[in-house]
Design a protein around this motif. Structure first.
Motif, PDB file in Angstrom:
ATOM      1  N   MET A 138       1.510  34.589  29.099  1.00 44.37           N
ATOM      2  CA  MET A 138       2.030  35.434  30.152  1.00 44.37           C
ATOM      3  C   MET A 138       2.901  36.462  29.263  1.00 44.37           C
ATOM      4  O   MET A 138       3.506  36.447  28.345  1.00 44.37           O
ATOM      5  CB  MET A 138       3.170  34.511  30.870  1.00 44.37           C
ATOM      6  CG  MET A 138       3.989  35.512  31.740  1.00 44.37           C
ATOM      7  SD  MET A 138       5.016  34.415  32.851  1.00 44.37           S
ATOM      8  CE  MET A 138       4.139  33.586  33.779  1.00 44.37           C
ATOM      9  N   ALA A 139       2.733  37.805  29.700  1.00 41.97           N
ATOM     10  CA  ALA A 139       3.317  38.819  28.929  1.00 41.97           C
ATOM     11  C   ALA A 139       5.004  38.827  29.155  1.00 41.97           C
ATOM     12  O   ALA A 139       5.442  38.575  30.485  1.00 41.97           O
ATOM     13  CB  ALA A 139       2.776  40.263  29.522  1.00 41.97           C
ATOM     14  N   THR A 140       5.826  39.489  28.639  1.00 41.35           N
ATOM     15  CA  THR A 140       7.262  39.351  28.734  1.00 41.35           C
ATOM     16  C   THR A 140       7.832  40.497  28.602  1.00 41.35           C
ATOM     17  O   THR A 140       7.201  41.463  27.981  1.00 41.35           O
ATOM     18  CB  THR A 140       7.712  38.538  27.505  1.00 41.35           C
ATOM     19  OG1 THR A 140       7.307  37.134  27.486  1.00 41.35           O
ATOM     20  CG2 THR A 140       9.424  38.452  27.632  1.00 41.35           C
ATOM     21  N   CYS A 199       1.535  47.557  31.644  1.00 41.34           N
ATOM     22  CA  CYS A 199       1.366  46.817  30.594  1.00 41.34           C
ATOM     23  C   CYS A 199       1.602  45.636  30.707  1.00 41.34           C
ATOM     24  O   CYS A 199       0.750  44.724  30.221  1.00 41.34           O
ATOM     25  CB  CYS A 199       2.369  47.272  29.408  1.00 41.34           C
ATOM     26  SG  CYS A 199       2.290  49.037  28.778  1.00 41.34           S
ATOM     27  N   LEU A 200       2.589  44.877  31.505  1.00 40.74           N
ATOM     28  CA  LEU A 200       2.655  43.862  31.605  1.00 40.74           C
ATOM     29  C   LEU A 200       1.448  43.317  32.513  1.00 40.74           C
ATOM     30  O   LEU A 200       0.870  41.965  32.307  1.00 40.74           O
ATOM     31  CB  LEU A 200       3.973  43.545  32.767  1.00 40.74           C
ATOM     32  CG  LEU A 200       5.243  43.310  31.980  1.00 40.74           C
ATOM     33  CD1 LEU A 200       6.417  43.423  32.933  1.00 40.74           C
ATOM     34  CD2 LEU A 200       5.438  42.616  30.865  1.00 40.74           C
ATOM     35  N   ARG A 202      19.245  45.088  36.316  1.00 39.60           N
ATOM     36  CA  ARG A 202      18.459  44.004  35.664  1.00 39.60           C
ATOM     37  C   ARG A 202      17.732  43.174  37.169  1.00 39.60           C
ATOM     38  O   ARG A 202      16.588  42.659  36.370  1.00 39.60           O
ATOM     39  CB  ARG A 202      19.865  43.009  35.251  1.00 39.60           C
ATOM     40  CG  ARG A 202      20.494  43.858  34.361  1.00 39.60           C
ATOM     41  CD  ARG A 202      21.709  42.986  33.443  1.00 39.60           C
ATOM     42  NE  ARG A 202      22.744  42.345  34.285  1.00 39.60           N
ATOM     43  CZ  ARG A 202      23.665  42.985  34.449  1.00 39.60           C
ATOM     44  NH1 ARG A 202      24.150  43.965  33.899  1.00 39.60           N
ATOM     45  NH2 ARG A 202      24.688  42.463  35.253  1.00 39.60           N
ATOM     46  N   ASP A 203      18.334  43.281  37.960  1.00 44.06           N
ATOM     47  CA  ASP A 203      17.519  42.263  38.991  1.00 44.06           C
ATOM     48  C   ASP A 203      16.348  42.964  39.470  1.00 44.06           C
ATOM     49  O   ASP A 203      15.307  42.393  39.606  1.00 44.06           O
ATOM     50  CB  ASP A 203      18.315  42.344  40.408  1.00 44.06           C
ATOM     51  CG  ASP A 203      19.512  41.091  40.043  1.00 44.06           C
ATOM     52  OD1 ASP A 203      19.450  40.338  39.186  1.00 44.06           O
ATOM     53  OD2 ASP A 203      20.349  41.309  41.093  1.00 44.06           O
ATOM     54  N   HIS A 204      16.142  44.530  39.505  1.00 44.24           N
ATOM     55  CA  HIS A 204      14.886  45.182  39.713  1.00 44.24           C
ATOM     56  C   HIS A 204      14.098  44.782  38.436  1.00 44.24           C
ATOM     57  O   HIS A 204      12.693  44.724  39.096  1.00 44.24           O
ATOM     58  CB  HIS A 204      15.301  46.696  39.958  1.00 44.24           C
ATOM     59  CG  HIS A 204      14.421  47.497  40.081  1.00 44.24           C
ATOM     60  ND1 HIS A 204      13.650  47.571  41.438  1.00 44.24           N
ATOM     61  CD2 HIS A 204      13.685  48.544  39.395  1.00 44.24           C
ATOM     62  CE1 HIS A 204      12.605  48.491  41.183  1.00 44.24           C
ATOM     63  NE2 HIS A 204      12.771  49.174  40.058  1.00 44.24           N
ATOM     64  N   ALA A 205      14.445  45.042  37.433  1.00 44.53           N
ATOM     65  CA  ALA A 205      13.533  44.837  36.289  1.00 44.53           C
ATOM     66  C   ALA A 205      12.868  43.368  36.125  1.00 44.53           C
ATOM     67  O   ALA A 205      11.651  43.071  36.131  1.00 44.53           O
ATOM     68  CB  ALA A 205      14.249  45.108  34.888  1.00 44.53           C
ATOM     69  N   ARG A 206      13.502  42.289  36.615  1.00 44.34           N
ATOM     70  CA  ARG A 206      13.356  41.075  36.604  1.00 44.34           C
ATOM     71  C   ARG A 206      12.205  40.626  37.701  1.00 44.34           C
ATOM     72  O   ARG A 206      11.054  40.206  37.569  1.00 44.34           O
ATOM     73  CB  ARG A 206      14.447  40.144  36.821  1.00 44.34           C
ATOM     74  CG  ARG A 206      15.207  40.067  35.593  1.00 44.34           C
ATOM     75  CD  ARG A 206      16.187  38.651  35.847  1.00 44.34           C
ATOM     76  NE  ARG A 206      17.249  39.218  36.549  1.00 44.34           N
ATOM     77  CZ  ARG A 206      18.588  39.360  35.855  1.00 44.34           C
ATOM     78  NH1 ARG A 206      18.781  39.168  34.777  1.00 44.34           N
ATOM     79  NH2 ARG A 206      19.624  39.776  36.940  1.00 44.34           N
ATOM     80  N   SER A 207      12.510  41.457  38.838  1.00 47.34           N
ATOM     81  CA  SER A 207      11.588  41.295  40.011  1.00 47.34           C
ATOM     82  C   SER A 207      10.229  42.054  39.795  1.00 47.34           C
ATOM     83  O   SER A 207       9.303  41.683  40.259  1.00 47.34           O
ATOM     84  CB  SER A 207      12.402  41.884  40.994  1.00 47.34           C
ATOM     85  OG  SER A 207      11.368  42.217  42.371  1.00 47.34           O
ATOM     86  N   GLN A 211       8.094  39.788  37.452  1.00 47.08           N
ATOM     87  CA  GLN A 211       7.478  38.856  38.172  1.00 47.08           C
ATOM     88  C   GLN A 211       6.285  39.435  38.817  1.00 47.08           C
ATOM     89  O   GLN A 211       5.221  38.696  38.714  1.00 47.08           O
ATOM     90  CB  GLN A 211       8.674  38.070  38.803  1.00 47.08           C
ATOM     91  CG  GLN A 211       7.959  36.712  39.358  1.00 47.08           C
ATOM     92  CD  GLN A 211       8.971  35.992  40.186  1.00 47.08           C
ATOM     93  OE1 GLN A 211       9.919  36.628  40.369  1.00 47.08           O
ATOM     94  NE2 GLN A 211       8.564  34.714  40.217  1.00 47.08           N
ATOM     95  N   ALA A 212       6.686  40.405  39.570  1.00 51.51           N
ATOM     96  CA  ALA A 212       5.449  40.936  40.638  1.00 51.51           C
ATOM     97  C   ALA A 212       4.171  41.319  39.950  1.00 51.51           C
ATOM     98  O   ALA A 212       3.307  41.506  40.447  1.00 51.51           O
ATOM     99  CB  ALA A 212       6.128  41.965  41.298  1.00 51.51           C
ATOM    100  N   HIS A 213       4.603  41.810  38.517  1.00 52.31           N
ATOM    101  CA  HIS A 213       3.331  42.388  37.684  1.00 52.31           C
ATOM    102  C   HIS A 213       2.694  41.297  36.917  1.00 52.31           C
ATOM    103  O   HIS A 213       2.090  41.560  35.680  1.00 52.31           O
ATOM    104  CB  HIS A 213       3.640  43.714  36.934  1.00 52.31           C
ATOM    105  CG  HIS A 213       3.823  44.814  37.898  1.00 52.31           C
ATOM    106  ND1 HIS A 213       4.926  44.927  38.556  1.00 52.31           N
ATOM    107  CD2 HIS A 213       2.967  45.581  38.291  1.00 52.31           C
ATOM    108  CE1 HIS A 213       4.825  45.713  39.712  1.00 52.31           C
ATOM    109  NE2 HIS A 213       3.470  46.568  39.168  1.00 52.31           N
TER     110      HIS A 213
END
Length: 159
Positions: A1-3, A68-69, A87-92, A95-97
């Motif tokens: 899984m990409a990070t 990329c993810l 931070r929440d936006h990037a985490r979401s 996960q969505a990608h």
């Protein structure tokens, strides 16, 4: 899984140095908005348009790093992530990608950060110029990490 490696920290804390290390270690694609902004809008965009240019740069980068993810490639987001909502936006999005997000808290003493920014400002090849008064003004804009945010603490050592 990409990070998606998310770097939280103030100006001069060592985020970009860590971003470059993570880029190499994980064969990741690094996104440093300050570098993009400097190339697109100059090293010292006027204050009255600065936030507009930041938003435009982040909007330009978002579909690229999320793609990329999706393709299974790690990304390093050298953004600062000063607001919890960012931070929440990037985490979401990670996960969505199909990826996961790993948050790093990059710390250094404020006097050292101030010294690093002053040194960087004098370098011939820098990204954005940060005036001393801007440094002071921006300190109050950081929203601390919350108890429910999992992160790795990085106290980077520099020469």
């Amino acid at each position: 899984m990409a990070t998606a490696h998310l770097l939280f920290g103030f100006l001069g804390s060592g985020k970009t140095t860590l971003a470059r290390e993570l880029e190499q270690r994980h064969s990741a694609v690094r996104f440093t908005p300050d570098e993009w902004m400097a190339r697109l809008f100059g090293e010292d965009p006027p204050a009255e348009i600065f936030q507009e240019k930041v938003a435009a740069t982040l909007a330009l980068l978002e579909p690229v790093w999320t793609r990329c993810l999706f393709l299974g490639v790690d990304v390093v987001l050298d953004y600062g992530f000063w607001a919890r909502s960012e931070r929440d936006h990037a985490r979401s999005l990670a996960q969505a990608h199909g990826g996961r997000a790993l948050l790093y808290n990059v710390e250094c003493p404020i006097d050292e950060a101030r010294r690093r920014v002053a040194t960087r400002n004098r370098e011939e090849t820098r990204s954005l110029y940060i005036a001393p008064e801007t440094f002071n003004l921006l300190m109050c804009r950081m929203e601390p990490l919350q108890a429910d945010e999992t992160f790795l603490r990085i106290q980077h050592k520099f020469q």
